[in-house]
Design an enzyme around this catalytic site. Structure first.
Site, PDB file in Angstrom:
ATOM      1  N   CYS A  14      53.139  38.025   2.085  1.00  0.00           N
ATOM      2  CA  CYS A  14      52.601  37.193   3.162  1.00  0.00           C
ATOM      3  C   CYS A  14      53.032  37.739   4.522  1.00  0.00           C
ATOM      4  O   CYS A  14      52.309  37.608   5.516  1.00  0.00           O
ATOM      5  CB  CYS A  14      53.078  35.746   3.038  1.00  0.00           C
ATOM      6  SG  CYS A  14      52.964  35.094   1.374  1.00  0.00           S
TER       7      CYS A  14
ATOM      8  N   CYS B 226      41.939  35.513  -1.848  1.00  0.00           N
ATOM      9  CA  CYS B 226      43.346  35.627  -2.183  1.00  0.00           C
ATOM     10  C   CYS B 226      44.121  34.436  -1.637  1.00  0.00           C
ATOM     11  O   CYS B 226      45.329  34.355  -1.763  1.00  0.00           O
ATOM     12  CB  CYS B 226      43.944  36.904  -1.614  1.00  0.00           C
ATOM     13  SG  CYS B 226      42.945  38.320  -2.019  1.00  0.00           S
TER      14      CYS B 226
HETATM   15  S1  FES Z   1      49.560  33.223   1.583  1.00  0.00           S
HETATM   16 FE1  FES Z   1      49.323  33.244  -0.594  1.00  0.00          FE
HETATM   17  S2  FES Z   1      51.368  33.422  -1.224  1.00  0.00           S
HETATM   18 FE2  FES Z   1      51.610  33.384   0.917  1.00  0.00          FE
END
Ligand code: FES
Ligand SMILES: Cc1ncc(COP(=O)(O)O)c(C=O)c1O
Ligand SMILES: Cc1ncc(COP(=O)(O)O)c(C=O)c1O
Ligand code: FES
Lengths: 387, 140, 387, 140
Positions: free
Chosen positions: D102, D33
């Site tokens: 985040c 991700c």
């Molecule tokens: S770490 Fe992927 S959008 Fe912030």
């Protein structure tokens, strides 16, 4: 001959100096792509947001309801095709009028070829739609009413608020092509019950190739151009930043001085209409005597033909337009002049003079003087004119 | 859009007007289509000695009328019959394609005037046997 | 911080002075509507015709085959949707690739919702489509192949002539999105067997909001915007005259000095690539080592994330871009980086530096210097990097 | 895009690094991700005396890690457990909506580190009974 007097503001306008000045930096030092994360890009994004806000505020809309397009034609196409596509399970019937701009009419004809049904409302001799006929035309298959705010040829202004009211009561979307009305009429989209509205910058001293579609929150409509996430994923393509800035500036200028603009143009226009009527016989005014755009004077001058008239005016340094079929070498004169019931031979002698912010009284006098001479000369060689 | 020659004939059309007691008068076109041309001929001994026209129509219609009158003036009937719309357009240095039908109007107006002359004088003009002045040139 | 070094020419370019100078008169004194019959209008018409001719000549096309649009996205949408609509009785199958621009991909996805079938071709690790797979994918229902000329992220240039050859042999239309290739590659549409080609001015030092679609004579395609008779009745709307003039001027400049442009950029780009590879470990070059755009350097820098990198570069005055998902706050990194087989965590560290006509060797040195520092700093705080 | 406070913490992140012999270590996220956060805690008498982090992720991920470490440093375990992602985002002057996930990462990294500490010391932390450090915050 160089143009001495421009009287075709409804066709397009010069870009005002303030507008051009506002645009230049976005071609040169502020060229960042609004989708980029670095400062040069964020600056462009901010400028677009601010421009959108300016335009929204003027129209009483939310900035999120303003979607930039490449002009009025694209806005018309988008509104009509994409509402049709998105709502076809609800119905396949669209109502419009016989005097719409081709961007609306040809789009409706295209949809007719793809299974939609379109009612083209009549207008009266002044170019007004009939609200009773509109009401009667609505069926449970009707998904959209598209009626222009003000007509580009004869200047007639429709009862937009009432049309919007009828649409809302019946739960039908209402789109209006306001390309000619913007900058000439005070517009509050909520007060006027408008769901979608087309606009174009080059009619209000902004640049060509930029416009917008107002889409009220909640309207079910497909995206128009697929691709990047621009315009909230509804209209992809790197934004025409300079164009957007110029459009917003032009809107600002237009609505800062709206009252003054209207009263000045109305005075000049009425002088023009009266002088022409007093000095030339067999002339009629097209469109509504009062409910008309402040800068629009549309005539039919009998026994002469429009293109010949325009060429002669051009030779006298005057820029004007006509709905004569001969202008395009086609057979039928303008559908608008036909719809208000003019016979072919009279529609052929149409002349549209449209005034704008740079028009002076001297211009009006000059045009009337030359027009009298030219009409006289052309009538002398017309087999239809018998003194 | 238009050639210089077209603009010249449009701005200063030759032979505009009517001829009192013309020997042949032809009118073609239809105001519905936005164009009407009326042609007046004076004919002596088979020669067109004078010609005048009136036209309701576009720049091309006026210019072709003017050019057509120039082309037939002083010519015999036989020579005048050879003035086709193609010839008129050529003499004008060409016409936009959307405007070619206007030149047909001039050809037809001359023919209609000659037909009128023939009828009045009980002459038979072979070339005009099948000519119908009421045919609409727009639909060719 | 103000931008010191712009290395995102693939996103957009500044408008060159000569280009802007050529445009200005069409905002001010030469503002006539090209559809008007008077001299001011005829002048605009003539200018558009000349611009069209210039562009056509450069591409080996007939001027009548060039249709102006509001940009590359509109051209892509038009080509794909309108060929689909016009040929749906012939078939409903379209072939494209997995690395196309969203303007192509999202349009194809839209068509999938409306009864069309789309094959998305794989690409190899360099981003190249496989001609054998292409051949095998063609069925008797295939009506269109759309493969981009050069990729905007990794710069890979496809074997366009061969793809066109295959399409022609099978009687299938071939569209190519050449938005990134125009101005960087010599293009002759006939030699390359191209039926339709999308272009955009703002990638070659022209203005934003103007582009074109080349449509070979005979291609069966619906009009894109209905309305006035502009663009031979295929794309209505008052023409963006200034934009068209600027686009033509930009094309002229680009192709006047193409060789020089290519060799200069290639040299700078190769220096950049070598310096980055020599000074930073765990770096890989994306795209084809030779068949790539002269100005494109696309990297994956392991153990760090693209957005954090871009923000740091921005603070050093460097404008760059990334295919990292975090740039847009979405979950998946760029579909292009996925398609060439990069694992998620590596695709997240992508950095695209694209060079252009104003890039200097000093710029390259500055970027490398800063990049080394920033990568080091970010790796220090990365849990994935173990020295 | 980002507030000044976010940019400050992104540019000068507080407490970056590792703690040798940390009392609790938490790692959350998933490189697939595009974001991983590793949190190190030093805990004495139920008080967090030192904290460090390492983050692979966007500007918001780095800034929220930094802010979260500031918010828990010197706090008791109970107090630290009240540092939610909402709180972190607020302290940063807000985050763009696409970046809210985040900040969840930071909250989870702290919890994961505390859970690790609890396990190592055979303590039961009531609030962490249902906490799963391997859950993907992107899919909330
Ligand atoms: S770490 Fe992927 S959008 Fe912030
Ligand atoms: C390959 C490619 N296609 C299409 C586009 C879209 O062009 P435009 O921004 O002019 O709509 C771009 C650039 O954004 C591009 O790089
Ligand atoms: C009423 C009306 N609608 C639509 C248009 C089309 O706008 P554009 O030329 O910006 O496409 C015009 C002008 O041309 C117009 O007058
Ligand atoms: S007379 Fe109508 S187009 Fe010439």
């Amino acid at each position: 001959m160089a143009t001495k007097v421009y009287m075709d503001y409804a066709a397009t306008t010069p870009v005002k100096k303030e507008v051009l000045d506002s645009m230049i930096p976005y071609y040169t030092e502020k060229y960042g792509n609004p989708s980029s994360v670095y400062s040069l890009g964020r600056e462009s994004r901010k400028t677009i947001d601010e421009s959108r806000e300016k335009i929204a505020n003027i129209l009483g809309a939310n900035p999120k309801e303003i979607y930039f397009t490449s002009g009025g034609s694209e806005a018309d196409n988008w509104a009509i095709k994409a509402v049709a596509m998105a709502n076809k399970d609800k119905g396949n019937h669209i109502i419009t009028s016989k005097i719409e701009h081709h961007a609306v009419l040809h789009t409706c004809e295209y949809l007719e070829k793809h299974g939609f049904e379109v009612t083209y409302l009549d207008v009266d001799e002044y170019g007004m739609v009939d609200l009773e006929q509109l009401k009667k035309s609505i069926t449970d298959k009707t998904i959209l009413i598209s009626i222009m705010f003000a007509n580009n040829e004869i200047g007639t202004i429709q009862p937009i608020k009432e049309i919007g009211q009828i649409a809302r009561e019946k739960g039908v979307y209402f789109h209006t092509d306001a390309v000619q009305a913007v900058g000439n009429v005070k517009i509050d989209v909520n007060e006027l019950n408008i769901d979608m509205m087309s606009m174009s910058a080059h009619k209000i001293y902004g640049p060509k190739g930029i416009g917008a579609l107002y889409i009220k929150k909640g309207v079910k409509i497909d995206p128009h151009i697929h691709g990047g996430a621009q315009e909230r994923k509804r209209r992809a393509g790197t934004e025409n930043v300079a164009g957007i800035v110029g459009f917003a500036k032009a809107m600002e200028l237009a609505y800062e001085n709206l009252e003054e603009h209207i009263s000045k143009l109305t005075k000049l226009r009425d002088k023009l209409i009266n002088d022409v009527k007093n000095k030339i016989d067999y002339v009629r005014l097209n469109g509504h005597p009062e409910k008309r755009l402040p800068g629009n004077a549309s005539f039919c001058i009998e026994f002469i033909e429009g293109e010949a008239l325009l060429l002669n005016l051009d030779m006298a340094g005057i820029a004007a337009s006509s709905g004569s079929a001969c202008t395009s070498g086609s057979l039928d004169p303008s559908h608008v002049l036909m719809a208000i019931g003019l016979p072919h031979e009279i529609a052929h002698g149409s002349l549209r003079l449209t005034l704008g912010d740079f028009t002076t009284e001297k211009d009006v006098d000059y045009v009337v003087e030359k027009l009298v001479e030219i009409v006289d000369r052309l009538r002398q060689m017309s087999p239809l004119y018998e003194k | 859009m238009y050639s210089e020659k077209v603009m010249d004939h449009f701005t200063n059309p030759r032979n505009v007007g009517e001829i009192k007691n013309a020997d042949g008068i032809g009118e073609v076109g239809n105001p519905k289509c936005g164009d009407i041309m009326k042609m007046y001929l004076k004919i002596e001994d088979g020669v067109i000695t004078d010609v005048k026209f009136k036209t309701f129509g576009c720049g091309a219609a006026i210019a072709t009328s003017s050019m057509a009158t120039e082309l037939v003036k002083g010519k015999t009937i036989e020579e005048a019959l050879k003035v086709t719309n193609k010839r008129v357009a050529e003499e004008l240095g060409g016409l936009p394609s959307a405007k070619l039908h206007c030149s047909l109007l001039a050809e037809q107006a001359i023919k209609a005037a000659l037909l009128d002359y023939a009828k009045k004088n009980n002459i038979e003009i072979e070339e005009l046997k099948d000519f119908d002045p009421n045919e609409d040139p727009h639909h060719h």
